[in-house]
Design an enzyme around this catalytic site. Sequence first.
Site, PDB file in Angstrom:
ATOM      1  N   HIS A   1       0.824  -1.219   0.000  1.00  0.00           N
ATOM      2  CA  HIS A   1       0.000   0.000   0.000  1.00  0.00           C
ATOM      3  C   HIS A   1       0.863   1.277   0.000  1.00  0.00           C
ATOM      4  O   HIS A   1       1.993   1.241  -0.451  1.00  0.00           O
ATOM      5  CB  HIS A   1      -0.982  -0.022   1.170  1.00  0.00           C
ATOM      6  CG  HIS A   1      -1.743  -1.308   1.249  1.00  0.00           C
ATOM      7  ND1 HIS A   1      -2.795  -1.598   0.422  1.00  0.00           N
ATOM      8  CD2 HIS A   1      -1.550  -2.419   2.023  1.00  0.00           C
ATOM      9  CE1 HIS A   1      -3.245  -2.813   0.679  1.00  0.00           C
ATOM     10  NE2 HIS A   1      -2.511  -3.341   1.649  1.00  0.00           N
TER      11      HIS A   1
ATOM     12  N   GLU B   1      -2.430   0.404   8.032  1.00  0.00           N
ATOM     13  CA  GLU B   1      -1.539  -0.664   7.585  1.00  0.00           C
ATOM     14  C   GLU B   1      -0.355  -0.116   6.791  1.00  0.00           C
ATOM     15  O   GLU B   1       0.775  -0.560   6.982  1.00  0.00           O
ATOM     16  CB  GLU B   1      -2.329  -1.677   6.733  1.00  0.00           C
ATOM     17  CG  GLU B   1      -1.479  -2.866   6.333  1.00  0.00           C
ATOM     18  CD  GLU B   1      -2.047  -3.660   5.172  1.00  0.00           C
ATOM     19  OE1 GLU B   1      -3.252  -3.562   4.909  1.00  0.00           O
ATOM     20  OE2 GLU B   1      -1.258  -4.378   4.528  1.00  0.00           O
TER      21      GLU B   1
ATOM     22  N   GLU C   1       1.487 -11.680   6.282  1.00  0.00           N
ATOM     23  CA  GLU C   1       0.386 -11.027   7.009  1.00  0.00           C
ATOM     24  C   GLU C   1       0.560 -11.458   8.469  1.00  0.00           C
ATOM     25  O   GLU C   1      -0.114 -12.368   8.943  1.00  0.00           O
ATOM     26  CB  GLU C   1      -0.974 -11.513   6.487  1.00  0.00           C
ATOM     27  CG  GLU C   1      -1.248 -11.249   5.004  1.00  0.00           C
ATOM     28  CD  GLU C   1      -1.872  -9.890   4.735  1.00  0.00           C
ATOM     29  OE1 GLU C   1      -1.901  -9.039   5.649  1.00  0.00           O
ATOM     30  OE2 GLU C   1      -2.332  -9.676   3.599  1.00  0.00           O
TER      31      GLU C   1
HETATM   32 ZN   LIG Z   1      -2.281  -5.178   2.765  1.00  0.00          ZN
END
Ligand SMILES: [Zn+2]
Length: 235
Positions: free
Chosen positions: A67, A82, A200
């Site tokens: 991102h 995030e 993650e």
């Molecule tokens: Zn992500």
Amino acid sequence: MNGIEKLNIEKNNNQTLIKILIDKNYEKELQDNKEEVILKITEKKNEPPDKQLKPLKDKKIIIDPGHGGTSFGAVGQTGVREKDLNLQTSLIIEKLLTNLGAKAILTRIKDENVTLAQRVNVANNNKGDLFISVHYNGYSDPQANGTETYWSSQGTKGSEKLAALLQTQLLEKLQRRNRGVKQANFYVLRETKMPAALIEPLFITNPVEEQIIIKEENMVKVAEGVVDAILKFYS
Ligand SMILES: [Zn+2]
């Protein structure tokens, strides 16, 4: 000023000359950014050439902070974003890798939009040895929690091994629930020409895990887990 013995600015008729005498214990790097010129002066390190101390010497590791810019990624209940955690964690990984002799290349070093194609180009054009995309998880149900790692069967050989090692090391460092190693056809995992995985480590949208990850010491744990996995990949 550290590393500068003498700084002289001279003016001739139509010229300005800036002369800098650099301490012999420092090394210089000149960066030309059109209007701005940056001279980086860094203290030389007296490192023993022992390869044991630099086990990742000559390895090029591409770190991809997910991102950035208008893409926030997951957002926690306290407003943690995030994209910021991804970048902070990636910068810690970069530091640890550099200490081990590797060259870490980040696909972004600030809060900006970077397309998936640009991320892949950074990896492929630099001929990276490994590609690791750094994310934190998010889900509409705040109960969702745990650690998972992705690879693509359409990607490069070695990706599954890399993902499995990352998952094991992240679990060891974080001690959260094991959601497993998963296969997904993500663009950055499919198009990169080197073993690639996407982590993650925790859910930002889970209030317990959000409180864990906003502590820098835990972000360091994630970074250490990533670096341990890279070391094991080559051992
Ligand atoms: Zn992500």
